[in-house]
Design an enzyme around this catalytic site. Sequence first.
Site, PDB file in Angstrom:
ATOM      1  N   HIS A   1      91.278  93.943 -20.161  1.00  0.00           N
ATOM      2  CA  HIS A   1      92.257  94.769 -20.870  1.00  0.00           C
ATOM      3  C   HIS A   1      93.454  94.980 -19.952  1.00  0.00           C
ATOM      4  O   HIS A   1      93.525  95.948 -19.208  1.00  0.00           O
ATOM      5  CB  HIS A   1      91.606  96.103 -21.242  1.00  0.00           C
ATOM      6  CG  HIS A   1      92.496  96.977 -22.061  1.00  0.00           C
ATOM      7  ND1 HIS A   1      93.134  96.528 -23.199  1.00  0.00           N
ATOM      8  CD2 HIS A   1      92.867  98.276 -21.931  1.00  0.00           C
ATOM      9  CE1 HIS A   1      93.842  97.513 -23.715  1.00  0.00           C
ATOM     10  NE2 HIS A   1      93.703  98.581 -22.962  1.00  0.00           N
TER      11      HIS A   1
ATOM     12  N   ARG B   1      96.201  94.549 -32.412  1.00  0.00           N
ATOM     13  CA  ARG B   1      97.644  94.481 -32.121  1.00  0.00           C
ATOM     14  C   ARG B   1      98.171  93.068 -32.411  1.00  0.00           C
ATOM     15  O   ARG B   1      99.200  92.900 -33.065  1.00  0.00           O
ATOM     16  CB  ARG B   1      97.886  94.845 -30.649  1.00  0.00           C
ATOM     17  CG  ARG B   1      97.748  96.336 -30.396  1.00  0.00           C
ATOM     18  CD  ARG B   1      97.747  96.681 -28.927  1.00  0.00           C
ATOM     19  NE  ARG B   1      97.950  98.117 -28.732  1.00  0.00           N
ATOM     20  CZ  ARG B   1      97.717  98.756 -27.591  1.00  0.00           C
ATOM     21  NH1 ARG B   1      97.266  98.091 -26.532  1.00  0.00           N
ATOM     22  NH2 ARG B   1      97.934 100.046 -27.496  1.00  0.00           N
TER      23      ARG B   1
ATOM     24  N   ARG C   1      98.228 106.417 -18.798  1.00  0.00           N
ATOM     25  CA  ARG C   1      99.404 105.883 -18.092  1.00  0.00           C
ATOM     26  C   ARG C   1     100.685 106.609 -18.463  1.00  0.00           C
ATOM     27  O   ARG C   1     100.837 107.082 -19.582  1.00  0.00           O
ATOM     28  CB  ARG C   1      99.595 104.412 -18.485  1.00  0.00           C
ATOM     29  CG  ARG C   1      98.692 103.482 -17.773  1.00  0.00           C
ATOM     30  CD  ARG C   1      99.196 102.059 -17.901  1.00  0.00           C
ATOM     31  NE  ARG C   1      99.095 101.527 -19.251  1.00  0.00           N
ATOM     32  CZ  ARG C   1      99.770 100.460 -19.652  1.00  0.00           C
ATOM     33  NH1 ARG C   1     100.587  99.840 -18.822  1.00  0.00           N
ATOM     34  NH2 ARG C   1      99.612 100.007 -20.878  1.00  0.00           N
TER      35      ARG C   1
ATOM     36  N   ARG D   1      97.681 100.046 -15.722  1.00  0.00           N
ATOM     37  CA  ARG D   1      96.367 100.651 -15.991  1.00  0.00           C
ATOM     38  C   ARG D   1      95.568 100.740 -14.690  1.00  0.00           C
ATOM     39  O   ARG D   1      94.821 101.666 -14.467  1.00  0.00           O
ATOM     40  CB  ARG D   1      95.585  99.802 -16.992  1.00  0.00           C
ATOM     41  CG  ARG D   1      96.177  99.792 -18.390  1.00  0.00           C
ATOM     42  CD  ARG D   1      95.350  98.921 -19.317  1.00  0.00           C
ATOM     43  NE  ARG D   1      95.908  98.868 -20.655  1.00  0.00           N
ATOM     44  CZ  ARG D   1      96.782  97.972 -21.070  1.00  0.00           C
ATOM     45  NH1 ARG D   1      97.218  97.036 -20.239  1.00  0.00           N
ATOM     46  NH2 ARG D   1      97.230  97.990 -22.306  1.00  0.00           N
TER      47      ARG D   1
ATOM     48  N   ASN E   1      90.291 108.064 -12.070  1.00  0.00           N
ATOM     49  CA  ASN E   1      89.424 107.923 -13.244  1.00  0.00           C
ATOM     50  C   ASN E   1      87.991 107.530 -12.875  1.00  0.00           C
ATOM     51  O   ASN E   1      87.050 107.837 -13.610  1.00  0.00           O
ATOM     52  CB  ASN E   1      90.046 106.960 -14.257  1.00  0.00           C
ATOM     53  CG  ASN E   1      91.184 107.630 -15.028  1.00  0.00           C
ATOM     54  OD1 ASN E   1      91.426 108.825 -14.846  1.00  0.00           O
ATOM     55  ND2 ASN E   1      91.865 106.889 -15.871  1.00  0.00           N
TER      56      ASN E   1
END
Length: 308
Positions: free
Chosen positions: A174, A150, A81, A87, A94
């Site tokens: 995600h 995270r 990105r 995303r 992709n």
Amino acid sequence: MKISVIGGGNVGATCAHILASKGFANEVVLLDILEGVPIGKGLDMWEAAPIAGSDTFVSGTNSYQDTANSDIVVITAGLARKPGMTRDELVAKNTEIVKDCTQSVIQRSKNAILIVISNPLDTMTYVAYKVSGFPHKHVMGMAGILDTSRYCSFIAMELHVSVEDVAAVVLGGHGPTMVPLPRLTTVGGVPLTDLLPKERIDAIVKRTQEAGTEIVNYLKTGSAYYAPAAAAAQMCESIAKDKKRILPCACWLTGEYGLKDLFMGVPAMLGKNGVEEVVVIKSLNAEEKMAFEKSAEAIRKIMGEAKL
Ligand code: NAD
């Protein structure tokens, strides 16, 4: 134990480097289409081996022939990105890249375990699964370990405690619909909800959901790679050593959590056979279940856009 990493950019090269320094694999191969670049990176990593004291042989290549007979293949190839992109905007390009890489990998490593990292993660894992025709236990996506790490890192910062004492799991896709579970988060065995007020917990949850974007906005030319690479290496280690760790990964659901026919982040037991078990949290409350289902809907929407 031979591990190949496809895509030798930020995530791929960092992952190969971590794998090399951990030393549990006999061989790590880094592949990219950029002529010479992975060869130079691989050589540089191998030249660090005497300092690291690791006998894992690392090499880089432009040829899939060198990935033959891999036990694990980590797929990081694809666009990352840039600021302002989600995303999900990476899906068309992709899909082509992941399709192509998967086909090239499976011709030479018929029993490999595939760990997908390319975004949009849940959909790209689906692409690798469909194209490979591998059993679903042999295909998984890396995201949950990163999102959980995270979240834990933000809690440790907030409470000024060791990261080692924060235990948590982040479920779901995600992306912004991921589902951190504060109610089930503990710090040294103490519930997080006893340690922080609701507004601080909510702020940490929000920061976790946007943590990737926060880094993209700082880097400007790409996305995060140190933590993503470390997360993928942890999955490789659990599989290579048959540790049977319970780690959140994107797994193919076959009715667990009331959902099927999609990859989604859930706790999974990772061992020598890949995803050996999807672990079901039976005590999700109505609000958590609803957030999980909303995340599944977001994944299905993007999955529908992948032209296979
Ligand atoms: P990058 O641009 O640094 O590296 C990508 C590499 O892929 C490049 O070196 C490129 O040459 C290579 N590549 C492109 N097409 C290829 C092909 N057909 N075969 C082999 N190699 C090819 O990007 P990055 O930061 O390493 O990110 C890689 C991917 O991982 C992106 O899609 C990014 O969004 C994703 N990502 C996912 C997570 C996650 O949590 N799942 C985290 C970070 C990044």
